[in-house]
Write a protein that holds these residues in place. Structure first.
Motif, PDB file in Angstrom:
ATOM      1  N   ILE A 203       0.852  -1.191   0.000  1.00  0.00           N
ATOM      2  CA  ILE A 203       0.000   0.000   0.000  1.00  0.00           C
ATOM      3  C   ILE A 203       0.892   1.247   0.000  1.00  0.00           C
ATOM      4  O   ILE A 203       1.761   1.399   0.868  1.00  0.00           O
ATOM      5  N   ILE A 204       0.670   2.114  -0.968  1.00  0.00           N
ATOM      6  CA  ILE A 204       1.436   3.358  -1.070  1.00  0.00           C
ATOM      7  C   ILE A 204       0.485   4.540  -0.954  1.00  0.00           C
ATOM      8  O   ILE A 204      -0.733   4.384  -1.052  1.00  0.00           O
ATOM      9  N   THR A 205       1.050   5.729  -0.774  1.00  0.00           N
ATOM     10  CA  THR A 205       0.217   6.922  -0.604  1.00  0.00           C
ATOM     11  C   THR A 205       0.130   7.767  -1.867  1.00  0.00           C
ATOM     12  O   THR A 205      -0.775   8.585  -1.998  1.00  0.00           O
ATOM     13  N   GLY A 206       1.068   7.595  -2.794  1.00  0.00           N
ATOM     14  CA  GLY A 206       1.055   8.428  -3.984  1.00  0.00           C
ATOM     15  C   GLY A 206       2.058   7.984  -5.021  1.00  0.00           C
ATOM     16  O   GLY A 206       2.799   7.003  -4.839  1.00  0.00           O
ATOM     17  N   VAL A 207       2.106   8.722  -6.122  1.00  0.00           N
ATOM     18  CA  VAL A 207       2.948   8.368  -7.258  1.00  0.00           C
ATOM     19  C   VAL A 207       4.433   8.421  -6.895  1.00  0.00           C
ATOM     20  O   VAL A 207       5.234   7.607  -7.375  1.00  0.00           O
ATOM     21  N   LYS A 208       4.819   9.345  -6.048  1.00  0.00           N
ATOM     22  CA  LYS A 208       6.229   9.489  -5.691  1.00  0.00           C
ATOM     23  C   LYS A 208       6.796   8.212  -5.078  1.00  0.00           C
ATOM     24  O   LYS A 208       7.967   7.880  -5.286  1.00  0.00           O
ATOM     25  N   ASP A 209       5.965   7.492  -4.326  1.00  0.00           N
ATOM     26  CA  ASP A 209       6.423   6.249  -3.717  1.00  0.00           C
ATOM     27  C   ASP A 209       6.880   5.246  -4.778  1.00  0.00           C
ATOM     28  O   ASP A 209       7.887   4.557  -4.618  1.00  0.00           O
ATOM     29  N   VAL A 210       6.120   5.159  -5.866  1.00  0.00           N
ATOM     30  CA  VAL A 210       6.490   4.242  -6.952  1.00  0.00           C
ATOM     31  C   VAL A 210       7.665   4.810  -7.740  1.00  0.00           C
ATOM     32  O   VAL A 210       8.557   4.079  -8.163  1.00  0.00           O
ATOM     33  N   ALA A 211       7.669   6.129  -7.944  1.00  0.00           N
ATOM     34  CA  ALA A 211       8.757   6.765  -8.689  1.00  0.00           C
ATOM     35  C   ALA A 211      10.099   6.539  -7.998  1.00  0.00           C
ATOM     36  O   ALA A 211      11.111   6.265  -8.659  1.00  0.00           O
ATOM     37  N   ASP A 212      10.115   6.646  -6.687  1.00  0.00           N
ATOM     38  CA  ASP A 212      11.357   6.414  -5.946  1.00  0.00           C
ATOM     39  C   ASP A 212      11.866   4.989  -6.160  1.00  0.00           C
ATOM     40  O   ASP A 212      13.077   4.766  -6.300  1.00  0.00           O
ATOM     41  N   ARG A 213      10.961   4.041  -6.211  1.00  0.00           N
ATOM     42  CA  ARG A 213      11.352   2.654  -6.439  1.00  0.00           C
ATOM     43  C   ARG A 213      11.871   2.454  -7.865  1.00  0.00           C
ATOM     44  O   ARG A 213      12.815   1.692  -8.099  1.00  0.00           O
ATOM     45  N   ALA A 214      11.227   3.141  -8.816  1.00  0.00           N
ATOM     46  CA  ALA A 214      11.672   3.034 -10.210  1.00  0.00           C
ATOM     47  C   ALA A 214      13.067   3.627 -10.394  1.00  0.00           C
ATOM     48  O   ALA A 214      13.924   3.046 -11.066  1.00  0.00           O
ATOM     49  N   VAL A 215      13.288   4.791  -9.785  1.00  0.00           N
ATOM     50  CA  VAL A 215      14.596   5.445  -9.877  1.00  0.00           C
ATOM     51  C   VAL A 215      15.676   4.574  -9.233  1.00  0.00           C
ATOM     52  O   VAL A 215      16.825   4.527  -9.686  1.00  0.00           O
ATOM     53  N   ALA A 216      15.284   3.849  -8.183  1.00  0.00           N
ATOM     54  CA  ALA A 216      16.238   2.958  -7.493  1.00  0.00           C
ATOM     55  C   ALA A 216      16.496   1.679  -8.284  1.00  0.00           C
ATOM     56  O   ALA A 216      17.341   0.868  -7.879  1.00  0.00           O
ATOM     57  N   GLY A 217      15.774   1.492  -9.386  1.00  0.00           N
ATOM     58  CA  GLY A 217      16.036   0.355 -10.254  1.00  0.00           C
ATOM     59  C   GLY A 217      15.069  -0.798 -10.140  1.00  0.00           C
ATOM     60  O   GLY A 217      15.278  -1.840 -10.770  1.00  0.00           O
TER      61      GLY A 217
END
Length: 311
Positions: A203-217
């Protein structure tokens, strides 16, 4: 024409307003006001919050130089009458049936010649971009905002188009069918939250949570943004082509992740042979403030007034 107008952007949890120079088409940076608003509050408390924010600009301003106040207002709203119709939207519902135009004019004690005018918030964003933003000088443009909801507007010669060949009903796309639902289900923050939960169980709160994971690879996060971008291209591409839009302006909080979904979006447009120039909003939140304030320009008002009842 009086030189100045106030533009007020009504968000779901705040009001941002500023003094706009109608001659230069820009915000007077020394005259800004912002206030948080509880959208579940009583009608009186909501109106009082808006009144207090606007008064910070109105007080001390020479009434002789003020044309009026333009509002970028979410729907449902009777824009031509200034009446709130919020129902089943989980915000401002206590304002249902209230004539906001009359209420605020009385509270602000404005002279009768100072007009209060209302425009859909997505349309105001698009007008601002067409007048002074990334779509300036463009005959036909489309502007969308990607955030809590999926805002959109089609603009021709600076005026929102709500009825024309190649333009969807109401001049916006959020309500149109897409996959198993409507476009707003797929091109808003809640899609990322729901889709990520389905993929990862997290469970995430917003798009940034997923973006951070994407940037981390994280591969799954990267693929999620590629899916979003591709879907957006599939959906918007035919409308951009049919409208013959020269420019597409994209704004909203999700644009912070543009490097993650932009390439997939552009690739899809290319496969559909859509040649629309895609740009990110430079004015951002100021676009709606500038756009709604433009309604106080008498020459522009003649063009926009007939459209408001159809928004």
């Amino acid at each position: 024409m009086k030189r100045y107008a106030i533009g007020a952007d009504i968000g779901g949890s705040h009001i941002n307003c500023a003094l706009v120079d109608l001659v230069k088409g820009c915000i007077v940076d020394t005259n800004r006001s912002e206030r948080k608003i509880d959208n579940q509050a009583s009608d009186n408390d909501i109106l009082e919050g808006w009144e207090n924010a606007l008064n910070q600009i109105v007080i001390g301003l020479d009434p002789d130089c003020l044309s009026g106040i333009g509002f970028a207002m979410p729907g449902p709203f009777a824009y031509d009458k200034g009446v709130a119709l919020f129902e089943k939207v989980a915000k401002f519902e206590n304002l249902y049936g209230v004539n906001v135009q009359q209420e605020l004019a009385a509270r602000l004690e404005l002279p009768v010649e100072v007009s209060l005018r209302f425009m859909n918030d997505a349309s105001a964003f698009a007008v601002g971009e067409a007048w002074q933003g990334q779509a300036m000088g463009t005959a036909k443009s489309v502007s969308v905002t990607l955030g809590t909801g999926f805002g959109s507007a089609f603009v021709s010669d600076g005026v929102p188009v709500v009825e024309a060949e190649g333009v969807p009903e109401m001049g916006c796309v959020w309500h149109l069918p897409f996959m198993g639902g409507i476009a707003d289900d797929y091109f808003s923050t809640r899609w990322f939250v729901a889709r990520w939960a389905a993929i990862s169980g997290e469970i995430i709160t917003g798009v940034k949570d997923v973006a951070d994971r994407a940037v981390a690879g994280q591969v799954e996060a990267k693929e999620l943004f590629m899916e979003f971008g591709s879907n957006l291209g599939v959906f918007l591409g035919p409308w951009l082509r049919d409208f013959e839009a020269e420019t597409l302006v994209i704004g909203g909080n999700v644009m912070g992740a543009w490097p993650l979904f932009g390439p997939a979006f552009k690739a899809e447009l290319s496969s559909l042979k859509v040649e629309t120039n895609v740009v990110s909003s430079g004015l951002k939140e100021d676009a709606a403030i500038i756009g709604c304030a433009r309604m106080l320009d008498p020459a522009y008002w003649r063009h926009i007034e007939p459209v408001l009842s159809k928004m």
